[in-house]
Design an enzyme around this catalytic site. Structure first.
Site, PDB file in Angstrom:
ATOM      1  CE  LYS A  84      -4.329   0.584   2.497  1.00  0.00           C
ATOM      2  NZ  LYS A  84      -4.880   0.521   3.854  1.00  0.00           N
TER       3      LYS A  84
HETATM    4  C1  E4P Z   1      -8.235   1.582   3.890  1.00  0.00           C
HETATM    5  O1  E4P Z   1      -7.475   0.755   3.458  1.00  0.00           O
HETATM    6  C2  E4P Z   1      -8.097   2.237   5.198  1.00  0.00           C
HETATM    7  O2  E4P Z   1      -7.433   1.350   6.065  1.00  0.00           O
HETATM    8  C3  E4P Z   1      -9.393   2.566   5.873  1.00  0.00           C
HETATM    9  O3  E4P Z   1     -10.520   2.143   5.131  1.00  0.00           O
HETATM   10  C4  E4P Z   1      -9.473   3.936   6.431  1.00  0.00           C
HETATM   11  O4  E4P Z   1     -10.709   4.108   7.070  1.00  0.00           O
HETATM   12  P1  E4P Z   1     -10.985   5.241   8.144  1.00  0.00           P
HETATM   13  O5  E4P Z   1     -11.343   6.489   7.430  1.00  0.00           O
HETATM   14  O6  E4P Z   1     -12.161   4.711   8.922  1.00  0.00           O
HETATM   15  O7  E4P Z   1      -9.746   5.381   8.978  1.00  0.00           O
END
Ligand code: E4P
Length: 214
Positions: A84
């Site tokens: 990522k």
């Molecule tokens: C995506 O890969 C992220 O880990 C995640 O969906 C972020 O979500 P949040 O806005 O609830 O932190």
């Protein structure tokens, strides 16, 4: 639509994976910070647990060379690892390079369709638009999912739309109606998808009626 679990909690991952409900896991530094164990130990365990399901592990570096180096290291944790990288210029450079080495990349922190186009052009396997965070600032996050879907179809991009920052079960239904490739959600949302009050009431009624049978 693939369902990924958005957590670094080993217990939750094991629970839902044993139920056969999840196609993979996404993690991020904030999710790892909530756990007690060493983050690298956790990331390694998650990739081992998930067998073939894609597991997104995020880089911490901010320059492309740091991200590339880290991405190569993270890939050692398992064949199912997707690296990522953030949606920055350096993230896109790292994406191109890692992809050329057959290391799949998930470009995270996507907040616009323009960013999605660039991430797709850099060869990302997944892009993660954060719809809940857009809702939080008064935008309608789900709108960009439809927009990105249309753009990707226009140009036959292979990049998959992985809906992220999911806040409630309606986000899941809306994403599925649009035809998103994947969605990642915290365990509590998956739990809400399972539950329905009428199911609970109906089951209780069936069981109490059964007891009345002589
Ligand atoms: C995506 O890969 C992220 O880990 C995640 O969906 C972020 O979500 P949040 O806005 O609830 O932190």
């Amino acid at each position: 639509m693939k369902i990924f679990l958005d957590t670094a909690n080993i217990k939750s991952i094991k629970f839902y994976n044993d139920m056969g409900l999840i196609d993979g896991v996404t993690t991020n530094p904030s999710l790892l910070a909530k756990e007690k164990d060493n983050p690298h130990k956790i990331m390694k365990s998650i990739s081992n647990m998930m067998d073939k399901g894609d597991v997104s592990l995020e880089v911490i570096g901010t320059t492309s060379s740091e991200m590339i180096k880290e991405g190569r290291q993270l890939k050692q944790y398992g064949d199912n690892v997707v690296v990522k990288c953030p949606m920055t210029a350096d993230g896109l450079i790292a994406c191109k390079k890692l992809t050329s080495e057959n290391i799949p990349v998930n470009i995270t922190l996507i907040f616009s369709s323009n960013q999605a186009i660039l991430a797709a052009k850099s060869g990302a396997k997944y892009i993660s638009p954060f719809i809940g965070r857009l809702d939080d600032i008064g935008n309608d996050g789900i709108n960009i999912i439809g927009e990105i879907k249309q753009i990707f179809q226009n140009y036959d991009y292979n990049t998959q739309i992985l809906v992220a920052s999911v806040r409630h079960p309606m986000h899941v239904i809306q994403s599925a109606k649009i035809g998103a490739d994947a969605i990642t959600m915290p365990p509590k949302i998956l739990d809400k998808m399972i539950q329905h009050n009428l199911t609970t009431i109906g089951l209780n009624n069936f069981l109490s009626d059964w007891k009345k049978i002589k």
